[in-house]
Structure formats: structure tokens, C-alpha cells
Write a protein that holds these residues in place. Structure first.
Motif, PDB file in Angstrom:
ATOM      1  N   LEU A 208       0.565  -1.225  -0.115  1.00  0.00           N
ATOM      2  CA  LEU A 208       0.009  -0.089   0.064  1.00  0.00           C
ATOM      3  C   LEU A 208       0.890   1.180  -0.148  1.00  0.00           C
ATOM      4  CD1 LEU A 208      -2.876   0.836   0.020  1.00  0.00           C
ATOM      5  CD2 LEU A 208      -2.640   1.103   2.586  1.00  0.00           C
ATOM      6  N   LYS A 209       0.766   2.182  -0.986  1.00  0.00           N
ATOM      7  CA  LYS A 209       1.586   3.201  -1.255  1.00  0.00           C
ATOM      8  C   LYS A 209       0.830   4.510  -0.530  1.00  0.00           C
ATOM      9  CE  LYS A 209       5.010   3.150  -3.017  1.00  0.00           C
ATOM     10  NZ  LYS A 209       6.322   2.876  -2.561  1.00  0.00           N
ATOM     11  N   CYS A 210      -0.438   4.584  -0.855  1.00  0.00           N
ATOM     12  CA  CYS A 210      -1.325   5.832  -0.221  1.00  0.00           C
ATOM     13  C   CYS A 210      -2.662   5.433  -0.285  1.00  0.00           C
ATOM     14  CB  CYS A 210      -0.850   7.194  -0.909  1.00  0.00           C
ATOM     15  SG  CYS A 210      -1.366   7.229  -2.711  1.00  0.00           S
ATOM     16  N   MET A 211      -3.381   6.184   0.619  1.00  0.00           N
ATOM     17  CA  MET A 211      -4.836   6.081   0.682  1.00  0.00           C
ATOM     18  C   MET A 211      -5.507   7.586   0.907  1.00  0.00           C
ATOM     19  SD  MET A 211      -7.478   4.050   1.416  1.00  0.00           S
ATOM     20  CE  MET A 211      -6.920   2.174   1.982  1.00  0.00           C
ATOM     21  N   VAL A 212      -6.550   7.972   0.182  1.00  0.00           N
ATOM     22  CA  VAL A 212      -7.354   9.091   0.530  1.00  0.00           C
ATOM     23  C   VAL A 212      -8.744   8.627   0.515  1.00  0.00           C
ATOM     24  CG1 VAL A 212      -8.055  11.180  -0.613  1.00  0.00           C
ATOM     25  CG2 VAL A 212      -5.422  10.322  -0.674  1.00  0.00           C
ATOM     26  N   LEU A 259      -5.279  12.757  -3.882  1.00  0.00           N
ATOM     27  CA  LEU A 259      -4.572  11.547  -4.272  1.00  0.00           C
ATOM     28  C   LEU A 259      -3.569  11.768  -5.286  1.00  0.00           C
ATOM     29  CD1 LEU A 259      -4.271   8.574  -3.860  1.00  0.00           C
ATOM     30  CD2 LEU A 259      -5.648   8.500  -6.151  1.00  0.00           C
ATOM     31  N   LEU A 260      -4.018  12.387  -6.492  1.00  0.00           N
ATOM     32  CA  LEU A 260      -3.168  12.460  -7.699  1.00  0.00           C
ATOM     33  C   LEU A 260      -1.787  13.049  -7.434  1.00  0.00           C
ATOM     34  CD1 LEU A 260      -5.582  12.960 -10.615  1.00  0.00           C
ATOM     35  CD2 LEU A 260      -4.477  10.713  -9.833  1.00  0.00           C
ATOM     36  N   PRO A 261      -1.763  14.397  -6.580  1.00  0.00           N
ATOM     37  CA  PRO A 261      -0.246  14.994  -6.623  1.00  0.00           C
ATOM     38  C   PRO A 261       0.553  13.838  -5.788  1.00  0.00           C
ATOM     39  CG  PRO A 261      -2.050  16.481  -5.877  1.00  0.00           C
ATOM     40  CD  PRO A 261      -2.827  15.225  -6.138  1.00  0.00           C
ATOM     41  N   LYS A 262       0.027  12.950  -5.103  1.00  0.00           N
ATOM     42  CA  LYS A 262       1.016  11.878  -4.254  1.00  0.00           C
ATOM     43  C   LYS A 262       1.571  10.873  -5.178  1.00  0.00           C
ATOM     44  CE  LYS A 262      -1.941  12.392  -0.186  1.00  0.00           C
ATOM     45  NZ  LYS A 262      -1.258  12.792   0.954  1.00  0.00           N
ATOM     46  N   VAL A 263       1.021  10.832  -6.230  1.00  0.00           N
ATOM     47  CA  VAL A 263       1.217   9.731  -7.060  1.00  0.00           C
ATOM     48  C   VAL A 263       1.858   9.992  -8.415  1.00  0.00           C
ATOM     49  CG1 VAL A 263      -0.060   8.001  -5.805  1.00  0.00           C
ATOM     50  CG2 VAL A 263      -1.199   9.110  -7.864  1.00  0.00           C
ATOM     51  N   LEU A 264       1.328  11.141  -8.958  1.00  0.00           N
ATOM     52  CA  LEU A 264       1.734  11.459 -10.495  1.00  0.00           C
ATOM     53  C   LEU A 264       3.156  12.048 -10.205  1.00  0.00           C
ATOM     54  CD1 LEU A 264      -1.264  12.671 -12.048  1.00  0.00           C
ATOM     55  CD2 LEU A 264      -0.565  10.462 -12.042  1.00  0.00           C
ATOM     56  N   PRO A 265       4.097  11.934 -11.402  1.00  0.00           N
ATOM     57  CA  PRO A 265       5.550  12.673 -11.459  1.00  0.00           C
ATOM     58  C   PRO A 265       5.168  14.116 -11.568  1.00  0.00           C
ATOM     59  CG  PRO A 265       4.787  11.548 -13.556  1.00  0.00           C
ATOM     60  CD  PRO A 265       3.770  11.074 -12.725  1.00  0.00           C
ATOM     61  N   LEU A 266       6.270  14.792 -10.800  1.00  0.00           N
ATOM     62  CA  LEU A 266       6.031  16.268 -10.688  1.00  0.00           C
ATOM     63  C   LEU A 266       6.142  16.786 -12.103  1.00  0.00           C
ATOM     64  CD1 LEU A 266       6.195  18.708  -9.059  1.00  0.00           C
ATOM     65  CD2 LEU A 266       8.713  18.708  -9.212  1.00  0.00           C
ATOM     66  N   ARG A 267       6.573  16.409 -13.234  1.00  0.00           N
ATOM     67  CA  ARG A 267       6.291  16.814 -14.492  1.00  0.00           C
ATOM     68  C   ARG A 267       5.088  17.003 -15.166  1.00  0.00           C
ATOM     69  NH1 ARG A 267       8.454  11.746 -15.349  1.00  0.00           N
ATOM     70  NH2 ARG A 267       7.372  10.339 -16.825  1.00  0.00           N
ATOM     71  N   LYS A 280      -6.281  17.517 -20.329  1.00  0.00           N
ATOM     72  CA  LYS A 280      -6.687  16.641 -18.985  1.00  0.00           C
ATOM     73  C   LYS A 280      -5.507  16.397 -18.569  1.00  0.00           C
ATOM     74  CE  LYS A 280     -11.442  14.755 -19.936  1.00  0.00           C
ATOM     75  NZ  LYS A 280     -11.920  13.386 -19.989  1.00  0.00           N
ATOM     76  N   ILE A 281      -5.397  15.997 -17.142  1.00  0.00           N
ATOM     77  CA  ILE A 281      -4.365  15.432 -16.407  1.00  0.00           C
ATOM     78  C   ILE A 281      -4.099  14.038 -17.178  1.00  0.00           C
ATOM     79  CG2 ILE A 281      -5.631  14.601 -14.357  1.00  0.00           C
ATOM     80  CD1 ILE A 281      -2.932  15.784 -12.785  1.00  0.00           C
ATOM     81  N   ASN A 282      -2.900  13.474 -17.157  1.00  0.00           N
ATOM     82  CA  ASN A 282      -2.689  12.325 -17.711  1.00  0.00           C
ATOM     83  C   ASN A 282      -2.493  11.200 -16.664  1.00  0.00           C
ATOM     84  OD1 ASN A 282      -2.203   9.707 -18.830  1.00  0.00           O
ATOM     85  ND2 ASN A 282      -0.394  10.749 -20.212  1.00  0.00           N
ATOM     86  N   VAL A 283      -3.212  10.461 -15.924  1.00  0.00           N
ATOM     87  CA  VAL A 283      -3.145   9.643 -14.830  1.00  0.00           C
ATOM     88  C   VAL A 283      -2.369   8.631 -15.067  1.00  0.00           C
ATOM     89  CG1 VAL A 283      -5.357  10.482 -13.712  1.00  0.00           C
ATOM     90  CG2 VAL A 283      -5.330   8.369 -15.189  1.00  0.00           C
ATOM     91  N   LYS A 284      -2.224   8.096 -16.233  1.00  0.00           N
ATOM     92  CA  LYS A 284      -1.385   7.063 -16.785  1.00  0.00           C
ATOM     93  C   LYS A 284       0.159   7.487 -16.616  1.00  0.00           C
ATOM     94  CE  LYS A 284      -4.979   5.120 -19.983  1.00  0.00           C
ATOM     95  NZ  LYS A 284      -5.042   4.668 -21.094  1.00  0.00           N
ATOM     96  N   THR A 285       0.427   8.450 -16.092  1.00  0.00           N
ATOM     97  CA  THR A 285       1.913   8.839 -16.211  1.00  0.00           C
ATOM     98  C   THR A 285       2.361   8.274 -14.783  1.00  0.00           C
ATOM     99  OG1 THR A 285       1.486  11.110 -15.056  1.00  0.00           O
ATOM    100  CG2 THR A 285       1.920  10.809 -17.613  1.00  0.00           C
ATOM    101  N   GLY A 286       1.433   7.877 -13.799  1.00  0.00           N
ATOM    102  CA  GLY A 286       1.795   7.379 -12.453  1.00  0.00           C
ATOM    103  C   GLY A 286       1.019   6.281 -12.317  1.00  0.00           C
ATOM    104  N   ILE A 287       0.193   5.792 -12.986  1.00  0.00           N
ATOM    105  CA  ILE A 287      -0.543   4.413 -12.827  1.00  0.00           C
ATOM    106  C   ILE A 287      -0.660   3.624 -13.994  1.00  0.00           C
ATOM    107  CG2 ILE A 287      -2.948   3.778 -12.027  1.00  0.00           C
ATOM    108  CD1 ILE A 287      -1.628   5.456  -9.714  1.00  0.00           C
ATOM    109  N   GLU A 288      -0.442   2.228 -13.730  1.00  0.00           N
ATOM    110  CA  GLU A 288      -0.707   1.368 -14.745  1.00  0.00           C
ATOM    111  C   GLU A 288      -1.978   0.800 -14.922  1.00  0.00           C
ATOM    112  OE1 GLU A 288       3.578   2.568 -14.199  1.00  0.00           O
ATOM    113  OE2 GLU A 288       2.169   1.554 -12.798  1.00  0.00           O
ATOM    114  N   HIS A 289      -2.470   0.368 -13.961  1.00  0.00           N
ATOM    115  CA  HIS A 289      -3.895  -0.127 -13.745  1.00  0.00           C
ATOM    116  C   HIS A 289      -4.881   0.561 -12.921  1.00  0.00           C
ATOM    117  CE1 HIS A 289      -1.583  -3.634 -15.529  1.00  0.00           C
ATOM    118  NE2 HIS A 289      -0.663  -3.675 -14.540  1.00  0.00           N
ATOM    119  N   PHE A 290      -6.256   0.073 -13.371  1.00  0.00           N
ATOM    120  CA  PHE A 290      -7.088   1.108 -12.532  1.00  0.00           C
ATOM    121  C   PHE A 290      -8.203  -0.052 -12.282  1.00  0.00           C
ATOM    122  CE2 PHE A 290      -5.073   3.731 -15.489  1.00  0.00           C
ATOM    123  CZ  PHE A 290      -4.933   4.760 -14.991  1.00  0.00           C
ATOM    124  N   CYS A 291      -8.372   0.052 -10.991  1.00  0.00           N
ATOM    125  CA  CYS A 291      -9.442  -1.088 -10.288  1.00  0.00           C
ATOM    126  C   CYS A 291     -10.696  -0.188 -10.049  1.00  0.00           C
ATOM    127  CB  CYS A 291      -8.798  -1.660  -9.069  1.00  0.00           C
ATOM    128  SG  CYS A 291      -9.671  -3.175  -8.409  1.00  0.00           S
TER     129      CYS A 291
END
Length: 424
Positions: A208-212, A259-267, A280-291
Motif C-alpha cells: 500500500l502506497k497511499c490512501m485518501v 490523491l493524484l499529487p501524491k502519485v503522479l510525477p512532478l513533470r 486533461k491530467i494524464n493519470v497514466k503517467t503514474g498509474i498502470e492499472h485502474f481498479c
């Protein structure tokens, strides 16, 4: 997380087209327009022919629910999933330090955790917690509770059990916002084994990396959009208002802002800030799978659209809904199981879990896969058939005639006989 196990009910509890039709035809309160509404809802629900219902409902006892039926339903989930986890992990029930059970619609004395402790003869100093009334997002609430306990208690082992009691909560009235729950909710659940003991690190499958957690109960619209009530005739059920998808979108938006500022790259965050009005913000830059919680087709569609996800990303949630239905708080784990069965989960991958539930709540977390996952699970005997190459909705095939306006002259009894005849 060391292990998780989803529940697969027995074949005699499958709710296929014919069983659903038989159950609906028993409802003496329904008229022709109600049957049309039910047929339309089932056609668009995203559920297939293989979901499971409570045994007491299939046997025709929905108007007179018994406590023993609810307990039997829950204990099937509890002991089937926990027996498998204990056997696979080589961890005995006496080694468990923390037990959390979340079942929203049933509170018993002794508690549900007490029943599990008694069944497995667990230790007298075990820390037990019952989460009641927390809705479909309760599984992540339970994991968050364990995470906080782990911060002050070292080298501990925890069990989380997430399921729902459907037997006593089948709606027998005709209010349409309450009939929806019968079309979506099905029997299922999951047990999870977690630890903060570093000596067991090699056993882990996820970290577990983070929870919001986001809770909008202070807003009346959010509070009332998803509620257990009695209708004007005294029939108890679960009301799902039309504002549900709008409220869910608002709750998820608030949650992801944290949540997203905790897991997405700064760039990616910098890029989004500068191009906010055009991109739109690209959530796939920090996440590979969506449950995504498989609560319904509309929920999956809306979450996918808001995050810019592809059909590949949404496939696990759609297939979990199709195969098992909305299993409330246990639903996320069927989605995860699908990803694992498809051999998608590789070491280092990050999984975003999104849960939504009454309250109104949006809870999210991010897991990191700690090793390539290629284990057998609840999907093992059927995964080769998913996704279906072509989905034919059986309700359209068998009951399209119910939408024919020329049928308005027939009586409700005629409709029931026709439905039963088609099912036979």
C-alpha cells in the motif's frame, strides 16, 4: 498484502434470465409499466447470466426474510475465503492480531467478528472491529483502519473481510428508484490478509502506497442520493436517486485532487498546471492499472470518461460487473482478480483502486505490485471466455415483446403468465 480470496457461490444460486424473471413475476405489486422498467434496466445493467443471488430469494422467501438466511449467506463467504487464505499462506487463525469485518446491512449479537473468532478459536487478545452501514466503499475504509493500527503496533497480522447481506434486503415494492438495487446487487465478497511484519516481506503480493478518503455527508444531496428506507407501502429497500452519478463525480473529483499529487510525477503536475484549460491530467503517467468499483455500467463509463481511460483500462471493471454483478464492498477485489488472471500485474506496477459508496463516500488507494502475479483465483475456470467476443443480452432476445405498446390491453396476470412461459 500477503493474499486475498474472492468468494464464488454455488451453481444452484445463479441468477440467470429465467431466475430473475421468476422472482419478478412473484411480485404482486408490479404492473406492465413496472415490468417494462425492469426489463429496460436489466438490458442496460451490464450484468450477464452467471451472477449469484441469495438462496432464500431463489427459493421464493423474499417477502419473509429470516436472520438465519442472512447468517448462512455471510458465513459461506467468511469461511470459504478464510479457509483458503489460511491454507495458502500457512498462517494459522491463532496468529491473527487484527480482524475487521465490514457488512453494511446486517448487525448481529454477538457480532460478526465474534462469530469468526468463535469459529476459528482465535486468541482472546485479538483486536476486532465491525464496520456497519459504510456502503460499497467500506473495504478501503477497513484497510485504512488497519493501516492506522499498523502505525502504532509492530509486526502484526490483520484480516479484512468485505461482503454484504443480501438475503434480508430484496425489495418487494414497486418504487423504481428502489427496484434498481434488485437489478444490480449480487452475492459475493472477499477476505484479505495484511501485515506490517518486514520478516514476511517476501510473502507480499502488494504494498500500500497511499490512501485518501472523501466524505460528503454534510451535503444534503450527497447524503440522500443512496439510502436504505421504507417506501410508502412499508417495503424496505435501498433507494438510488437520479443524482447518484453527479454526486459520485463530485466526490471522486475532490478525492483525486488530494490523491493524484501524491502519485503522479512532478513533470505531469507542472504540465497540467500550465495547460489546464487545454488538457486533461494524464493519470497514466503514474498509474498502470485502474481498479474501479463495478457498481454499474454508468458508474464505470463516467469514471472512465473523467480520467480519460481506454476500453482496455475499463475492461476489468466491466467484466467483474458482467460475471459477478455489484457485490458491494467486495467488488473491487473481483476486478483485481481479473487483472491477475489476465497476467497483467507485473512487479513495480501501480494499481489505483476507486471505490464509491453511500454516505456519500469516495475512497481511493494506490498499491504497488511487489512481484509478478500469476496465481489461480476465482476467475481460473472462466478467464479464457473473457472478454466475450460478442455479448448477446438474453433479456432482449426473450422479452423484447414487453415493450410493445400493443400489449397494454393485457392484464398483469397475463404478463406474469407470459413471462413464466418465456422462461420455461
Amino acid at each position: 498484502m500477503i493474499d486475498y480470496e474472492c468468494y464464488k457461490a454455488t451453481k444452484d444460486t445463479k441468477l440467470d434470465t429465467e431466475q430473475c424473471t421468476k422472482i419478478a413475476s412473484r411480485n404482486k405489486n408490479l404492473g406492465i409499466e413496472d415490468y417494462r422498467f425492469l426489463a429496460k434496466t436489466m438490458v442496460s445493467s451490464g450484468l450477464g447470466e452467471e451472477t449469484y443471488g441469495p438462496k432464500s430469494i431463489i427459493l421464493g422467501e423474499e417477502e419473509h426474510p429470516k436472520l438465519v438466511d442472512s447468517l448462512s449467506e455471510l458465513e459461506s463467504v467468511f469461511y470459504d475465503t478464510l479457509d483458503r487464505i489460511f491454507a495458502r499462506s500457512k498462517i494459522s487463525p491463532s496468529q491473527v492480531d487484527i480482524l475487521v469485518v465490514n457488512v453494511s446491512l446486517l448487525s448481529t449479537v454477538p457480532s460478526l467478528t465474534a462469530r469468526i473468532i468463535n469459529h476459528y478459536n482465535m486468541r482472546s487478545d485479538i483486536k476486532a472491529f465491525n464496520l456497519i452501514g459504510m456502503g460499497c466503499s467500506a473495504s478501503l475504509v477497513a484497510i485504512d483502519l488497519v493501516q492506522h493500527l499498523f502505525k502504532t503496533q509492530k509486526k502484526k497480522i490483520a484480516i479484512v473481510v468485505s461482503t454484504e447481506a443480501m438475503s434480508a434486503h430484496w425489495y418487494c415494492g414497486r418504487e423504481r428508484s428502489m427496484m434498481l438495487s434488485n437489478c444490480l446487487f449480487r452475492v459475493g465478497g472477499c477476505s484479505m490478509l495484511l501485515t506490517n511484519d518486514r520478516a514476511r516481506k517476501n510473502q507480499a503480493i502488494l504494498k500500500l502506497k497511499c490512501m485518501v478518503r472523501t466524505h460528503l455527508a454534510s451535503d444534503d444531496e450527497a447524503y440522500n442520493c443512496c439510502m436504505q428506507v421504507e417506501d410508502d407501502e412499508g417495503y424496505e429497500g435501498f433507494r438510488l436517486n437520479k443524482t447518484l452519478t453527479k454526486v459520485a463525480a463530485r466526490a471522486l473529483t475532490k478525492n483525486l485532487r488530494v490523491l493524484l499529487p501524491k502519485v503522479l510525477p512532478l513533470r505531469e503536475i507542472i504540465r497540467y498546471v500550465f495547460l489546464k484549460s487545454r488538457s486533461k491530467i494524464n493519470v497514466k503517467t503514474g498509474i498502470e492499472h485502474f481498479c474501479i468499483h463495478p457498481g454499474g455500467r454508468a458508474v464505470i463509463d463516467d469514471v472512465g470518461a473523467s480520467l480519460g481511460l481506454s476500453e482496455y483500462d475499463l475492461e476489468p471493471a466491466r467484466m467483474a460487473l458482467h460475471r459477478f454483478g455489484n457485490t458491494s464492498s467486495g467488488g473491487l477485489w473481483y476486478v483485481l482478480g481479473y487483472m491477475e488472471a489476465k497476467k497483467r500485474l507485473k512487479k513495480g506496477d501501480r494499481i489505483l483502486m476507486i471505490s464509491l459508496g453511500a454516505g456519500f463516500k469516495s475512497n481511493t488507494c494506490v498499491w504497488e505490485v511487489t512481484r509478478d502475479l500469476d496465481r489461480t483465483n476465482v476467475w481460473k475456470d472462466i478467464i479464457e471466455n473473457y472478454p466475450p467476443k460478442k455479448t448477446i443480452n438474453p433479456y432482449i432476445a426473450k422479452y423484447a415483446w414487453i415493450h410493445d405498446k400493443d400489449m397494454d390491453f393485457v392484464t398483469t396476470d397475463d404478463i406474469k403468465m407470459m413471462l413464466l412461459g418465456s422462461a420455461a
